[in-house]
Design a protein around this motif. Structure first.
Motif, short mmCIF file in Angstrom:
data_model
loop_
_atom_site.label_atom_id
_atom_site.label_comp_id
_atom_site.label_asym_id
_atom_site.label_seq_id
_atom_site.Cartn_x
_atom_site.Cartn_y
_atom_site.Cartn_z
N PRO A 29 18.49 22.87 -17.85
CA PRO A 29 17.89 23.99 -18.57
C PRO A 29 18.82 24.49 -19.66
O PRO A 29 20.01 24.25 -19.64
CB PRO A 29 17.73 25.05 -17.48
N SER A 30 18.24 25.23 -20.57
CA SER A 30 19.07 25.82 -21.61
C SER A 30 19.94 26.90 -20.99
O SER A 30 19.68 27.37 -19.90
CB SER A 30 18.18 26.44 -22.69
N ALA A 31 20.95 27.31 -21.70
CA ALA A 31 21.84 28.35 -21.20
C ALA A 31 21.07 29.65 -20.99
O ALA A 31 21.44 30.45 -20.14
CB ALA A 31 22.99 28.58 -22.17
N ASN A 32 19.99 29.86 -21.72
CA ASN A 32 19.21 31.08 -21.59
C ASN A 32 18.23 31.05 -20.43
O ASN A 32 17.72 32.08 -20.04
CB ASN A 32 18.41 31.36 -22.87
N ALA A 33 17.94 29.89 -19.86
CA ALA A 33 16.90 29.79 -18.84
C ALA A 33 17.18 30.70 -17.66
O ALA A 33 16.29 31.38 -17.17
CB ALA A 33 16.76 28.34 -18.36
N ALA A 34 18.41 30.73 -17.17
CA ALA A 34 18.72 31.56 -16.01
C ALA A 34 18.75 33.04 -16.37
O ALA A 34 18.63 33.88 -15.50
CB ALA A 34 20.05 31.14 -15.40
N THR A 35 18.91 33.37 -17.62
CA THR A 35 19.00 34.77 -18.00
C THR A 35 17.68 35.33 -18.52
O THR A 35 17.61 36.49 -18.85
CB THR A 35 20.08 34.98 -19.07
N GLN A 36 16.64 34.51 -18.57
CA GLN A 36 15.35 35.02 -19.00
C GLN A 36 14.82 36.02 -17.99
O GLN A 36 14.10 36.93 -18.36
CB GLN A 36 14.36 33.88 -19.19
N GLY A 37 15.14 35.82 -16.71
CA GLY A 37 14.78 36.79 -15.69
C GLY A 37 15.86 37.87 -15.67
O GLY A 37 16.25 38.41 -16.68
N ILE A 38 16.37 38.13 -14.52
CA ILE A 38 17.40 39.15 -14.34
C ILE A 38 18.62 38.48 -13.72
O ILE A 38 18.50 37.54 -12.96
CB ILE A 38 16.88 40.27 -13.40
N THR A 39 19.80 38.96 -14.03
CA THR A 39 21.02 38.37 -13.48
C THR A 39 20.95 38.35 -11.97
O THR A 39 20.35 39.21 -11.36
CB THR A 39 22.27 39.15 -13.93
N GLY A 40 21.59 37.36 -11.37
CA GLY A 40 21.54 37.22 -9.93
C GLY A 40 20.25 36.54 -9.48
O GLY A 40 19.91 36.56 -8.32
N GLY A 41 19.53 35.96 -10.42
CA GLY A 41 18.23 35.36 -10.13
C GLY A 41 18.33 34.01 -9.49
O GLY A 41 18.66 33.88 -8.32
N CYS A 42 18.06 32.96 -10.25
CA CYS A 42 17.98 31.62 -9.69
C CYS A 42 18.35 30.62 -10.76
O CYS A 42 18.51 30.96 -11.91
CB CYS A 42 16.57 31.36 -9.19
N GLU A 43 18.45 29.38 -10.34
CA GLU A 43 18.65 28.30 -11.28
C GLU A 43 17.29 27.96 -11.88
O GLU A 43 16.33 28.67 -11.69
CB GLU A 43 19.25 27.09 -10.55
N TRP A 44 17.20 26.84 -12.56
CA TRP A 44 15.93 26.45 -13.19
C TRP A 44 14.93 25.94 -12.17
O TRP A 44 13.79 25.66 -12.47
CB TRP A 44 16.16 25.45 -14.31
N TYR A 45 15.33 25.81 -10.91
CA TYR A 45 14.44 25.43 -9.83
C TYR A 45 14.65 26.42 -8.69
O TYR A 45 15.62 27.16 -8.66
CB TYR A 45 14.77 24.01 -9.34
N GLY A 46 13.75 26.46 -7.75
CA GLY A 46 13.94 27.28 -6.56
C GLY A 46 13.85 28.77 -6.79
O GLY A 46 14.50 29.54 -6.10
N CYS A 47 13.06 29.21 -7.72
CA CYS A 47 12.92 30.63 -8.00
C CYS A 47 11.78 31.23 -7.20
O CYS A 47 10.80 30.56 -6.91
CB CYS A 47 12.63 30.84 -9.48
N GLY A 48 11.91 32.52 -6.87
CA GLY A 48 10.79 33.23 -6.27
C GLY A 48 9.64 33.29 -7.27
O GLY A 48 9.86 33.49 -8.46
N THR A 49 8.42 33.10 -6.78
CA THR A 49 7.25 33.05 -7.64
C THR A 49 6.11 33.85 -7.03
O THR A 49 5.93 33.85 -5.82
CB THR A 49 6.79 31.58 -7.82
N LEU A 50 5.32 34.50 -7.89
CA LEU A 50 4.12 35.21 -7.47
C LEU A 50 2.92 34.58 -8.16
O LEU A 50 2.88 34.48 -9.38
CB LEU A 50 4.20 36.69 -7.85
N ASN A 51 1.93 34.15 -7.36
CA ASN A 51 0.64 33.68 -7.87
C ASN A 51 -0.37 34.77 -7.52
O ASN A 51 -0.62 35.04 -6.34
CB ASN A 51 0.22 32.35 -7.22
N ASN A 52 -0.95 35.39 -8.53
CA ASN A 52 -1.87 36.51 -8.31
C ASN A 52 -3.31 36.10 -8.60
O ASN A 52 -3.68 35.91 -9.76
CB ASN A 52 -1.48 37.69 -9.19
N THR A 53 -4.09 35.96 -7.55
CA THR A 53 -5.53 35.71 -7.71
C THR A 53 -6.33 36.76 -6.95
O THR A 53 -7.37 36.46 -6.36
CB THR A 53 -5.91 34.29 -7.24
N THR A 54 -5.84 38.00 -6.95
CA THR A 54 -6.44 39.08 -6.17
C THR A 54 -7.67 39.69 -6.83
O THR A 54 -8.43 40.40 -6.18
CB THR A 54 -5.43 40.21 -5.94
N GLY A 55 -7.83 39.50 -8.11
CA GLY A 55 -8.89 40.18 -8.84
C GLY A 55 -8.40 41.46 -9.49
O GLY A 55 -9.13 42.13 -10.21
#
Length: 137
Positions: A29-55
């Motif tokens: 990933p680019s150097a910015n990939a890990a910082t697009q979220g918040i520090t202390g986040g994740c690498e370019w794989y294995g990130c917490g994810t939310l899929n919202n299909t609640t309506g």
């Protein structure tokens, strides 16, 4: 082994090594990939994810922090039918509005389990995906 075969063999190893190195450099990933979220986040794989299909739209936080103020300071709106997380963005939790409950499934590699979450903040761990679909308010 002749000198000609040895040169071809050495050249082949050099070419293969260069190709492998190029593969890793382009797949990283680019150097910015890990910082697009918040520090202390994740690498370019294995990130917490939310899929919202609640309506309905939900709020997700990119920083669990120590209290609700930390969570709201880093909250993002996730419209129904969309996802947030992955590729360097680590979702750390989701907020369920007062008086509501949401059902869904948490999965992360070798495990998965159903959830019913009531109002308040709920933790999504790194390497977990929360797929939420049923909301009652």
């Amino acid at each position: 082994m002749s000198l000609l075969k040895l040169r071809r063999s050495t050249r082949s190893v050099t070419v293969v090594a260069a190709m492998v190195a190029g593969l890793f450099l382009t797949a990283a990933p680019s150097a910015n990939a890990a910082t697009q979220g918040i520090t202390g986040g994740c690498e370019w794989y294995g990130c917490g994810t939310l899929n919202n299909t609640t309506g309905r739209g939900l709020y997700a936080t990119l920083e669990w922090g120590n209290n609700d103020n930390d969570r709201w300071a880093n909250a993002r709106y996730v419209p129904s039918g969309t996802s947030l997380g992955g590729n360097g963005t680590d979702v750390d939790g989701v907020y369920i509005s007062s008086g509501c409950s949401v059902s869904g499934l948490i999965y992360g590699g070798a495990y998965n389990y159903p959830v019913v979450w009531y109002s308040g903040w709920h933790k999504i761990k790194t390497n977990e995906t929360a797929s939420l679909w049923g909301i009652n308010c």
